[in-house]
Write a protein that holds these residues in place. Sequence first.
Motif, PDB file in Angstrom:
ATOM      1  N   LEU A  31      10.957 -11.488  -0.259  1.00 22.70           N
ATOM      2  CA  LEU A  31      10.013 -10.521  -0.662  1.00 22.70           C
ATOM      3  C   LEU A  31      10.753  -9.019  -0.445  1.00 22.70           C
ATOM      4  CD1 LEU A  31       7.435  -9.512  -1.939  1.00 22.70           C
ATOM      5  CD2 LEU A  31       6.405  -9.475   0.500  1.00 22.70           C
ATOM      6  N   ALA A  32      11.155  -9.068   1.040  1.00 22.54           N
ATOM      7  CA  ALA A  32      11.894  -7.818   1.411  1.00 22.54           C
ATOM      8  C   ALA A  32      13.084  -7.288   0.791  1.00 22.54           C
ATOM      9  CB  ALA A  32      12.280  -7.947   2.823  1.00 22.54           C
TER      10      ALA A  32
ATOM     11  N   LEU B 280      14.917  -3.600   5.615  1.00 22.31           N
ATOM     12  CA  LEU B 280      14.168  -2.512   5.142  1.00 22.31           C
ATOM     13  C   LEU B 280      14.907  -1.062   5.931  1.00 22.31           C
ATOM     14  CD1 LEU B 280      10.540  -3.532   5.928  1.00 22.31           C
ATOM     15  CD2 LEU B 280      11.757  -3.319   3.768  1.00 22.31           C
TER      16      LEU B 280
ATOM     17  N   ASN C 298       8.811 -13.985   2.823  1.00 23.75           N
ATOM     18  CA  ASN C 298       8.740 -12.690   3.226  1.00 23.75           C
ATOM     19  C   ASN C 298      10.142 -11.965   3.167  1.00 23.75           C
ATOM     20  OD1 ASN C 298       7.666 -10.150   4.101  1.00 23.75           O
ATOM     21  ND2 ASN C 298       7.907 -10.542   6.147  1.00 23.75           N
TER      22      ASN C 298
ATOM     23  N   SER D 261       4.421  -1.165   5.394  1.00 23.59           N
ATOM     24  CA  SER D 261       4.979  -1.618   3.681  1.00 23.59           C
ATOM     25  C   SER D 261       4.615  -3.039   3.672  1.00 23.59           C
ATOM     26  CB  SER D 261       6.320  -1.510   3.673  1.00 23.59           C
ATOM     27  OG  SER D 261       7.016  -2.340   4.832  1.00 23.59           O
ATOM     28  N   VAL D 262       4.655  -3.740   2.610  1.00 23.76           N
ATOM     29  CA  VAL D 262       4.157  -5.359   2.549  1.00 23.76           C
ATOM     30  C   VAL D 262       4.938  -6.071   3.413  1.00 23.76           C
ATOM     31  CG1 VAL D 262       3.583  -7.008   0.872  1.00 23.76           C
ATOM     32  CG2 VAL D 262       2.688  -4.584   0.523  1.00 23.76           C
ATOM     33  N   PRO D 263       6.137  -6.350   3.228  1.00 22.47           N
ATOM     34  CA  PRO D 263       7.119  -7.082   3.718  1.00 22.47           C
ATOM     35  C   PRO D 263       7.040  -6.560   5.368  1.00 22.47           C
ATOM     36  CG  PRO D 263       8.563  -5.879   2.305  1.00 22.47           C
ATOM     37  CD  PRO D 263       7.074  -5.390   2.165  1.00 22.47           C
TER      38      PRO D 263
ATOM     39  N   SER E  63      12.669  -0.296  -4.572  1.00 24.10           N
ATOM     40  CA  SER E  63      12.544   0.949  -3.966  1.00 24.10           C
ATOM     41  C   SER E  63      13.623   1.769  -4.017  1.00 24.10           C
ATOM     42  CB  SER E  63      12.180   1.006  -2.546  1.00 24.10           C
ATOM     43  OG  SER E  63      12.964   0.097  -1.882  1.00 24.10           O
TER      44      SER E  63
ATOM     45  N   TRP F 191      11.727  -5.778  -2.544  1.00 24.23           N
ATOM     46  CA  TRP F 191      11.169  -4.728  -2.169  1.00 24.23           C
ATOM     47  C   TRP F 191      12.502  -3.548  -2.029  1.00 24.23           C
ATOM     48  CZ3 TRP F 191       5.813  -3.455  -1.588  1.00 24.23           C
ATOM     49  CH2 TRP F 191       5.593  -2.282  -0.705  1.00 24.23           C
TER      50      TRP F 191
END
Lengths: 165, 432
Positions: free
Chosen positions: B419-420, B179, B416, B203-205, B427, B423
């Motif tokens: 997912l990250a 992230l 996760n 943030s979700v992750p 983004s 993400w």
Amino acid sequence: MFEQTMFYLFAIVSVIAALFVVAGKNPISCAIALIVTLGALAGVFVLQEAHFVATIQVLVYAGAIMVLFVFVIMLLNLGPEDLEKTPRFSRLKGAGGIFAAAGAALLAWNFVSYAARAARVGPGFGGLAQISQKLFTEYIIPFEAISAVLMAAVVGAVVIAKREL
Amino acid sequence: MDYTGLIIVAIRCVFMLVFILSFLPVLIWAERKGAAFIQDRPGPNRADLWGVRLAGLIQPIADVVKLLFKEDVTPRNVYQPFYKLAPIIAMSVALVTFAVVPLADVIHIGGRDIPIQVSDLDTGLLYILAVASLGVYGIMLAGWSANNKYALLGGLRSSAQMISYEISMGLAVGVMFLLFGTAQLDDMVRAQGANPLGWGVASVPGAIAFLMFLVASFAETNRLPFDLPEGESELVAGYHVEYSAFKFAMFFMAEYVNMVVAAGILVTLFFGGYQVPFVSTETIVNHAPAVAKIAFGGAALVLVALGVVAVARYRPGKFGDNRDREPIVVAVLLWVVALGALAVGFLPGLVPGIPGYTDLTMGTILATVLQVGTFAGKVAFFAWFFIWVRWTLPRFRYDQLMRLGWSYLLPIGIFNLVLAGVWVLASSRWSL
């Protein structure tokens, strides 16, 4: 001056601890000596500005693999008397000697040719970003091959363990 | 040689040690008082100095004196070298882990950039994982060298538990690498910024990683609900059953240092580290006089109000001895501190010889003080959270602990991580 002192300190500690790993009587003491060796080597890496390698050395070898070693020794409760049952330095003495000589020769060649290669190392060598960049561009195929081999090893370990459950 | 630089490094090291160690007595007090509060009893309230008990805060002093002067019993059949080494490893590893956590923004004074941390390694987070993974040796060696079945069981449990949960912790931390695009804690905190909506947890992750890290840090610090290595009701005291006096105290302190370190990393990764909510370093430095007046004035107001509350509890003749005067003593102490806060907030600039907060150096110092204070406050909250959970949840069974780690946290962590990745890609594509 300071760096040189630190280098000799780490070098002497790692060599003495490594000798103790081979010659020690108590299995747990040998394992701990191996951890000390790995830690001292990490110190040498730090002196070479290779912080990433040093960190991974501690994280993977001292922090994960050696924990398993110590764990198994503790679980089987191995003592000095268990070590005496298995003969040491007897079989494979010749092979070990050849390997040691080959290693020493390699090391000597490294020292001799060092001056020629030292110039190739750029600034930031050994940092996280530099190593990652090399790993994912120049060495991507060996890197992925290693992960495939590790995956196979994990699957193999699970298969073998499941058979005996 | 650059002696000034060396002295600054030494000061940074000492400051870090003082920062961590000054948490210990307060945490031990909070643990006892918190336990007492949750179990509906008064808790420690007897130890006193000249009649002043400070709501049990004197008790840690009594504890330290007891632990220092108690006989240090070494059982006959222990393996001496490791028996003596184990508490040292436990304590020093716990302390060293904190070295890369930044306590405030970098100071620029006299042409130097001084980070308020021991070292700003570019492998910062990996360093934390690496050093934390060494902590298990203290516990393992203690369990093995004590030559006691309970201690050995505690040591084995601890090593299995710490290896298992290290993986979940590593996966949670890996998400934060993705992230923020860096492993350097300094850069991570700066990337999060002062706005809470930009913090790691927002943030979700990041939120999933936060929950995973929280659970894993309970296991890594061997705190309830994962305190199986100690497990009083099963293993007497687990790995430190054969230790007494100050060697025991070392393990005891290591547990609290580990708590502070875990809370510090949590705050740094997920809750903006030293960032004062909504107030960035530049804002503090640029509006230093106003910020100083608001911060120190507010602190002084709170302290005065607490003093008034203390005075309201003054009942002459309740005990008939020194204890009667305790509320007055506490109130006076609080008011003196309040006066000090007011002086720090308003006097600079008015008194000749001290530059006002419009001065850049004074502004930077103010920012540092406020940020260290904010960081300490956030750490204190999470340390209290650890205590709160300890006295609320019962202990897990060993198979439940292992199932939680391997069958739930590990798959969630891997999911996760994917997912990250999605993400971060999304983004950067659509600038979410």
